[in-house]
Motif scaffolding. Structure first.
Motif, PDB file in Angstrom:
ATOM      1  N   ALA A  44      -5.433  11.764  13.500  1.00 57.73           N
ATOM      2  CA  ALA A  44      -6.482  11.469  12.558  1.00 57.73           C
ATOM      3  C   ALA A  44      -6.489  10.059  11.709  1.00 57.73           C
ATOM      4  CB  ALA A  44      -6.343  12.666  11.350  1.00 57.73           C
ATOM      5  N   ALA A  45      -5.158   9.619  11.448  1.00 58.76           N
ATOM      6  CA  ALA A  45      -5.229   8.172  11.137  1.00 58.76           C
ATOM      7  C   ALA A  45      -5.695   7.386  12.046  1.00 58.76           C
ATOM      8  CB  ALA A  45      -3.894   8.042  10.613  1.00 58.76           C
ATOM      9  N   TRP A  46      -5.260   7.548  13.314  1.00 57.29           N
ATOM     10  CA  TRP A  46      -5.737   6.681  14.352  1.00 57.29           C
ATOM     11  C   TRP A  46      -7.118   6.384  14.462  1.00 57.29           C
ATOM     12  CZ3 TRP A  46      -8.623   7.855  18.700  1.00 57.29           C
ATOM     13  CH2 TRP A  46      -8.471   6.459  19.839  1.00 57.29           C
ATOM     14  N   ASP A  47      -7.737   7.604  14.448  1.00 57.91           N
ATOM     15  CA  ASP A  47      -9.286   7.903  14.584  1.00 57.91           C
ATOM     16  C   ASP A  47      -9.984   7.053  13.360  1.00 57.91           C
ATOM     17  OD1 ASP A  47     -11.778   8.969  15.710  1.00 57.91           O
ATOM     18  OD2 ASP A  47     -11.761  10.063  14.142  1.00 57.91           O
ATOM     19  N   PHE A  56       0.909  -1.179   0.073  1.00 59.19           N
ATOM     20  CA  PHE A  56      -0.021   0.098   0.065  1.00 59.19           C
ATOM     21  C   PHE A  56       0.786   1.123   0.103  1.00 59.19           C
ATOM     22  CE2 PHE A  56      -3.219  -2.545   2.699  1.00 59.19           C
ATOM     23  CZ  PHE A  56      -3.464  -3.398   1.377  1.00 59.19           C
ATOM     24  N   GLY A  57       2.314   0.884   0.074  1.00 61.43           N
ATOM     25  CA  GLY A  57       3.295   2.314   0.023  1.00 61.43           C
ATOM     26  C   GLY A  57       3.000   3.097   1.455  1.00 61.43           C
ATOM     27  N   ASP A 103       1.886  12.124  -2.188  1.00 61.48           N
ATOM     28  CA  ASP A 103       1.461  13.304  -3.167  1.00 61.48           C
ATOM     29  C   ASP A 103       0.605  14.194  -2.502  1.00 61.48           C
ATOM     30  OD1 ASP A 103       0.228  10.285  -4.076  1.00 61.48           O
ATOM     31  OD2 ASP A 103      -1.342  11.595  -3.106  1.00 61.48           O
ATOM     32  N   ALA A 104       0.596  14.482  -1.196  1.00 64.67           N
ATOM     33  CA  ALA A 104       0.003  15.602  -0.538  1.00 64.67           C
ATOM     34  C   ALA A 104       0.332  16.733  -0.981  1.00 64.67           C
ATOM     35  CB  ALA A 104       0.048  15.267   0.968  1.00 64.67           C
ATOM     36  N   GLU A 144      -4.990   5.336   1.302  1.00 66.90           N
ATOM     37  CA  GLU A 144      -5.446   6.061   0.352  1.00 66.90           C
ATOM     38  C   GLU A 144      -6.208   7.345   0.915  1.00 66.90           C
ATOM     39  OE1 GLU A 144      -6.169   5.803  -3.116  1.00 66.90           O
ATOM     40  OE2 GLU A 144      -4.876   3.932  -2.608  1.00 66.90           O
ATOM     41  N   ALA A 145      -6.559   7.380   2.130  1.00 69.78           N
ATOM     42  CA  ALA A 145      -7.367   8.460   2.826  1.00 69.78           C
ATOM     43  C   ALA A 145      -5.855   9.430   3.354  1.00 69.78           C
ATOM     44  CB  ALA A 145      -8.196   8.259   4.155  1.00 69.78           C
TER      45      ALA A 145
END
Length: 403
Positions: free
Chosen positions: A340-343, A316-317, A402-403, A392-393
């Motif tokens: 945010a990712a944990w949530d 998934f990179g 690519d943010a 992805e998110a």
């Protein structure tokens, strides 16, 4: 300065997370459904942050052993090991651990934290001795150094050459030298080159303590840890571990071939002045030890799960901190990203650990996934699916953002 002023910075972060209502440091397992599932906020959730590496929390033999100990010896010892707190179960577990590790002796402490605290502070003299520790060592090792009062020198993480330089430059006034490292480091899941550290430490007349808290039962042909995997079980001076990971209980231990290690029993305050582990705790830990020493299937299943998850997250990179192992950490650039990712994962029915500076190496935040042999194929599928969605998110979690 007021007594509580020191908490201001951490309190601000804590209150910020609490206001949102999803503070990762206050998660409650409302109902435990098994070794890998629990209800969190009313929803069944896959547990991937418990360090239940070998899935022993619900093994029937460990549960039955604890129940029998409760029936025959009661709920607690009500005393320290040097008072009334040593029962036959304590000495049996010490003997069984020593036999499993192939060492002459073992001392059981009330927690893994106390084992390192008590060993370092007990062995090291504040005037005559010096302690050298890997920069990424656990807080209990740092606290043991502080309690000892001896000079403490940090060397670069997993860098035997840097340790060699530090030892070479030591003032000859020091009588004793203790080097402290870990087998596997819990934040990143990276493994120490223990064999090289043994060679460097002994070249300079230093003793080596290896904390195998997260690697006991997991690494090595028979689960003795990274020391076994590196072929240096006979060369390590002091081996410490915990019951709260692969043995799925509470407690800790120190094992050694040095007969002088026995003197810790009347020289170490964290041993002498702490109530001993309860009979049920000791009995369940001993049953878990028998399970993992007699049944390699637990370790084999753990590595099967770990390799599959690591491969998927790599595909998934995601930015992973270390090679495949029981701890798989995804690195994120900021604490806001990590929260945010944990949530996001929790909302997708997956619980992992979030860690942010200063509790992490360097300045990066991370999400730590702890793999278990008890994770079923369905558990792994759900973990893979949740992390794929997270990749992805959150582009900032990927190797090429690519943010």
């Amino acid at each position: 300065m007021g007594l509580f002023d020191k908490f201001e910075k951490n309190a601000a972060l804590y209150n910020q997370l609490s206001a949102i209502g999803k503070n990762p440091f206050t998660v409650v397992m409302e109902e435990v459904l098994g070794p890998t599932r629990a209800k969190i906020k009313g929803r069944e959730t896959v547990l991937a942050g418990t360090h239940n590496y070998l899935g022993q929390t619900f093994e029937r033999s460990a549960i039955e052993a604890a129940k029998q100990a409760l029936d025959h010896e009661g709920t607690g010892t009500t005393g320290s090991r040097v008072a009334n707190g040593t029962f036959s179960g304590h000495t049996k577990l010490e003997s069984d651990l020593a036999n499993f590790l192939g060492m002459d002796q073992c001392i059981v402490f009330s927690t893994g934290y106390a084992a390192n605290l008590g060993a370092i502070a007990g062995f090291v003299d504040r005037v005559q001795d010096v302690v050298l520790i890997d920069a990424d060592c656990h807080a209990c090792i740092y606290d043991g150094c502080q309690l000892s009062g001896a000079e403490t020198i940090r060397f670069r993480h997993n860098d035997p050459e840097n340790l060699d330089k530090r030892l070479s430059r030591l003032d000859p006034k020091y009588n004793g030298k203790l080097v402290c490292i870990e087998g596997m480091y819990s934040m990143y899941g990276d493994v120490a080159p223990v064999k090289e550290f043994v060679e460097v430490a002994h070249k300079h007349g230093a003793h080596l303590l290896v904390d195998e808290a997260h690697s006991f039962g997991v690494y090595g042909e028979t689960g003795k840890g990274v020391c076994e995997a590196d072929g240096v079980m006979d060369s390590v001076d002091f081996y410490t571990g915990t019951f709260s990971k692969s043995l799925a209980a509470i407690g800790g231990f120190l094992a050694s071939n040095h007969p002088e290690a026995e003197y810790l029993r009347f020289s170490s305050n964290p041993y002498r002045f702490t109530a001993s582990p309860s009979p049920a705790t000791i009995a369940s830990a001993n049953a878990a030890l028998a399970n993992i020493s007699e049944n390699p299937v637990f370790r084999e299943k753990l590595w099967e799960n770990a390799n599959r998850l690591h491969a998927a997250l790599t595909q998934f990179g995601l930015r992973l901190a270390a090679k495949p192992g029981p701890v798989i950490s995804v690195l994120l650039p900021t604490k806001e990203d990590a929260f945010a990712a944990w949530d996001f994962l929790l909302e997708h029915g997956v619980y992992v650990n979030m860690a942010i500076p200063p509790g992490t190496p360097g300045k990066e935040s991370l999400l730590r996934l702890a793999v278990s042999s008890a994770h079923s194929a369905d558990d792994i599928d759900r973990l893979v699916s949740a992390y794929e969605a997270m990749a992805e998110a959150f582009p900032s979690a990927r190797v090429t953002s690519d943010a």
